[in-house]
Design a protein around this motif. Structure first.
Motif, mmCIF file in Angstrom:
data_model
loop_
_atom_site.group_PDB
_atom_site.id
_atom_site.type_symbol
_atom_site.label_atom_id
_atom_site.label_comp_id
_atom_site.label_asym_id
_atom_site.label_seq_id
_atom_site.Cartn_x
_atom_site.Cartn_y
_atom_site.Cartn_z
ATOM 1 N N ASP A 86 0.833 -1.193 0.000
ATOM 2 C CA ASP A 86 0.000 0.000 0.000
ATOM 3 C C ASP A 86 0.873 1.250 0.000
ATOM 4 O OD1 ASP A 86 -1.605 2.273 1.013
ATOM 5 O OD2 ASP A 86 -3.175 0.774 1.288
ATOM 6 N N CYS A 87 0.856 1.973 -1.108
ATOM 7 C CA CYS A 87 1.738 3.136 -1.260
ATOM 8 C C CYS A 87 1.385 4.256 -0.279
ATOM 9 C CB CYS A 87 1.662 3.636 -2.698
ATOM 10 S SG CYS A 87 2.706 5.071 -3.039
ATOM 11 N N PHE A 88 0.086 4.452 -0.046
ATOM 12 C CA PHE A 88 -0.333 5.539 0.847
ATOM 13 C C PHE A 88 0.186 5.303 2.265
ATOM 14 C CE2 PHE A 88 -3.435 7.360 3.824
ATOM 15 C CZ PHE A 88 -3.350 8.691 3.463
ATOM 16 N N GLY B 30 3.939 5.710 2.441
ATOM 17 C CA GLY B 30 4.337 7.111 2.478
ATOM 18 C C GLY B 30 4.262 7.695 3.875
ATOM 19 N N ALA C 69 7.484 0.128 -4.847
ATOM 20 C CA ALA C 69 6.435 0.859 -5.565
ATOM 21 C C ALA C 69 5.998 0.041 -6.766
ATOM 22 C CB ALA C 69 6.940 2.226 -6.018
ATOM 23 N N HIS C 70 4.807 0.370 -7.264
ATOM 24 C CA HIS C 70 4.259 -0.333 -8.428
ATOM 25 C C HIS C 70 4.336 0.501 -9.703
ATOM 26 C CE1 HIS C 70 2.720 -3.488 -5.814
ATOM 27 N NE2 HIS C 70 2.205 -2.558 -5.037
ATOM 28 N N SER C 71 4.613 1.790 -9.558
ATOM 29 C CA SER C 71 4.632 2.667 -10.731
ATOM 30 C C SER C 71 5.604 3.812 -10.502
ATOM 31 C CB SER C 71 3.228 3.232 -10.989
ATOM 32 O OG SER C 71 2.835 4.081 -9.925
ATOM 33 N N ALA D 44 4.832 6.935 -10.619
ATOM 34 C CA ALA D 44 4.155 7.933 -9.773
ATOM 35 C C ALA D 44 4.311 7.565 -8.293
ATOM 36 C CB ALA D 44 2.679 8.023 -10.159
ATOM 37 N N GLU D 45 4.162 6.277 -7.978
ATOM 38 C CA GLU D 45 4.322 5.846 -6.589
ATOM 39 C C GLU D 45 5.770 6.022 -6.137
ATOM 40 O OE1 GLU D 45 2.875 1.934 -5.845
ATOM 41 O OE2 GLU D 45 0.773 2.447 -6.229
ATOM 42 N N TYR E 106 6.293 9.584 -5.347
ATOM 43 C CA TYR E 106 5.565 9.900 -4.112
ATOM 44 C C TYR E 106 6.393 9.508 -2.893
ATOM 45 C CZ TYR E 106 1.921 9.274 -0.511
ATOM 46 O OH TYR E 106 1.185 9.308 0.643
ATOM 47 N N LEU E 107 6.945 8.306 -2.911
ATOM 48 C CA LEU E 107 7.736 7.825 -1.780
ATOM 49 C C LEU E 107 9.055 8.577 -1.658
ATOM 50 C CD1 LEU E 107 7.040 4.009 -2.212
ATOM 51 C CD2 LEU E 107 6.196 5.468 -0.379
ATOM 52 N N GLN F 98 11.039 -0.430 -7.842
ATOM 53 C CA GLN F 98 9.794 -0.557 -8.594
ATOM 54 C C GLN F 98 9.721 -1.950 -9.207
ATOM 55 O OE1 GLN F 98 8.940 2.685 -11.278
ATOM 56 N NE2 GLN F 98 7.575 1.402 -12.506
#
Length: 571
Positions: free
Chosen positions: A503-505, A508, A527-529, A531-532, A535-536, A546
């Motif tokens: 879970d990226c959220f 973070g 991360a999966h992407s 963008a993630e 974010y991290l 990734q």
């Protein structure tokens, strides 16, 4: 050009205020349900400012009820109920009967009819599934013995309320209903008995169809959709099953939307895809559940707290004192300890979604006066707000008992609450260690490597059984959510942090807390992407791995290792 869009306005304003008030409630450590109800009050007809369309809100609430009941069915576990049946089944039934009698007596004091008293008492007898489960989850008690009893007790209450919603319209004339349907049924010779018999036959027919055909057809449909590989179609299929079965149940069998949705969820819970179905339907279930609570709040007349404070106080007293006292005595009577009895009593000292549904049905059938619904809503708001305080008092009592010199000599087994609190308060004594968050598919591989190397390691995983298994191997571990309990990892003294949860959220939030606590900490996350990953990184991660990039790199490396393209595996 102006547009008349009452549906959009109702949804947008309702959800926006629910988000605002729900966030405030969460900050105050109160259930967000209180915020959702207050959002409904704010856009209701009894407060100044914008007034939402009540008719549309009720339609949206019906969808919310369907999805709520579908979720209850999805999480219904016969095995959990059977495991605690000796206490949960008789206990819940006796407690419901006790609270109903107390509500009946109070209603008689108000000058209401017997039918109004029965509906009023039943509405006060059933605890909120959402509030109870959230309270147990926050305290990590769901898997404890006390938590299992509370959940089993709740399942029985839910089943009784589902049956009540089905039977109440049929027996409404007997209870003195003044609705046109009730009057028509009672006017015919044997009309009441005939109406009740027809209702029960329809329910039996629906259950038979669901068990004979639905049990095979629904999982088969979902299994077929899953094999298409389309997540979008799977999600749509789950929602179609929930709404479609509820609609068919109401139109063809004349039973409630609630019962149809409950059985759809219960049948689906037997499928191996039930967990995925629950996850895929969760966002929409949550959104419409919020709209349900908002629509209920719109019906609330807030001035009743000032105009009839004694009646409100008496209603709250039944919910918090009367019902809890009954549950406490029942648990003690069945031979359980004082601390278990107190936990069950605190868990049930509130009311919620089923109470609102039952109150609405009672008003529709003209059994319950509108004031009764308002008292139920006021009681729900106040009891949900006070419920965390009751749990706090129980926890303080448990801590006091646990700290007593003769605690070990007591007849009660150690309470899971005290164990959970001490576990969460635990801080690893390790320094210059590696902290691993999550011991699943990715974290497990990382963790096993670190364990094999003898690296000083501390593991946090939100599954108690995983933490227990690691402890049995001599690994320093704790079963807790790192977002709220990262202090257990002694981050200030740590050397490295590996955040292996998907879970990226949440990742973070963990990274941000760790970076503040230890600016020099080496933090590795997944991360999966892109963008993630960004974010991290923005939150303070030193390195982000990734998955898709690493997989691609490994595939390229495999190709580079055989540049000639030899078919070594060919025959």
């Amino acid at each position: 050009m102006a547009h008349d869009t009452p549906l959009i306005a109702t949804i947008v304003v309702g959800l926006s205020l629910a988000f605002l008030f729900g966030t405030i409630a969460q900050r105050l450590r109160i259930s967000p349900i209180v915020g959702y109800l207050l959002a409904g009050v704010a856009i209701g007809p009894f407060t100044p400012g914008f007034v939402a369309d009540q008719g549309l809100a009720n339609e949206l609430a019906e969808i919310g009820i369907i999805l709520l009941m579908f979720g209850v069915g999805l999480h219904f576990s016969m095995s959990e109920l059977l495991a605690v049946r000796t206490i949960a089944v008789p206990g819940a039934i006796v407690q419901i009967a006790s609270a109903t009698v107390m509500g009946l007596v109070l209603a008689a004091g108000f000058g209401w009819s017997v039918g109004a008293g029965v509906v009023f008492g039943l509405a006060l007898s059933v605890a909120s599934t959402v509030v109870l489960l959230r309270a147990l989850q926050e305290r990590r008690l769901v898997k404890s013995d006390q938590g299992r009893i509370a959940v089993g007790w709740l399942i029985v209450e839910d089943l009784v309320m589902v049956l009540t919603l089905v039977i109440l319209p049929a027996i409404a004339p007997l209870l003195g209903s003044q609705s046109s349907e009730a009057a028509a049924a009672s006017a015919q010779p044997g009309g009441l008995a005939l109406a009740l018999a027809i209702t029960l036959l329809k329910v039996v027919a629906f259950i038979a169809v669901m068990l004979l055909f639905g049990r095979k057809l629904i999982p088969a449909i979902l299994h077929h959709i899953a094999h298409t590989g389309s997540r979008e179609l799977f999600r749509l299929g789950v929602l179609t099953i929930a709404l479609g079965v509820a609609f068919i149940a109401a139109k063809l069998f004349g039973v409630s939307f609630a019962l149809g949705a409950f059985f759809a969820g219960m049948i689906l819970s037997e499928s191996p895809l039930s967990q995925q179905a629950a996850n895929e339907s969760l966002p929409l279930r949550d959104a419409f559940a919020v709209l349900f609570f908002v629509s209920v709040g719109m019906l609330f007349y807030p001035y009743i707290v000032v105009e009839n404070p004694l009646r409100v106080l008496a209603t709250v007293a039944i919910i918090i004192l009367g019902k809890s006292l009954a549950a406490w005595l029942i648990v003690l009577a069945f031979g359980h300890g004082m601390r278990t009895a107190l936990l069950i009593a605190a868990s049930l000292a509130q009311i919620g979604e089923f109470s609102f549904i039952l109150a609405g049905l009672g008003v529709t059938l003209k059994l319950l006066p509108v004031e009764g619904r308002e008292l139920i809503l006021a009681g729900a708001l106040i009891s949900i707000m006070l419920n965390p305080l009751l749990f706090l008092l129980v926890e303080k009592y448990n801590d006091k008992v646990a700290a007593a010199p003769d605690a070990a000599a007591g007849t009660n087994p150690p309470l899971a609450t005290a164990k959970s609190r001490s576990e969460i308060a635990y801080v690893t004594p390790k320094t210059d260690h590696t902290v691993l968050i999550g011991f699943g598919r990715v974290g497990g591989i990382v963790g096993e490597r670190l364990i094999a190397e003898g690296t000083p390691l501390f593991v946090m995983d939100d599954r108690d059984e995983t933490a227990a298994a690691l402890k049995s191997r001599g690994v320093d571990a704790v079963g807790a959510n790192a977002v709220t309990d990262l202090a257990s990892a002694n981050i200030k003294a740590a050397k490295r942090l590996v955040v292996a949860i998907p879970d990226c959220f949440e990742a973070g939030q963990i990274v941000a807390q760790a970076r503040v606590a230890n600016p020099g900490l080496k933090i590795v996350a997944r991360a999966h992407s892109d963008a993630e990953a960004k974010y991290l990184k923005d939150y303070g991660a030193s390195d982000v791995v990734q998955g898709s990039r690493e997989t691609a790199a490994a595939m390229i490396a495999a190709l580079d290792a055989d540049p000639a393209g030899s078919a070594s595996g060919a025959t």
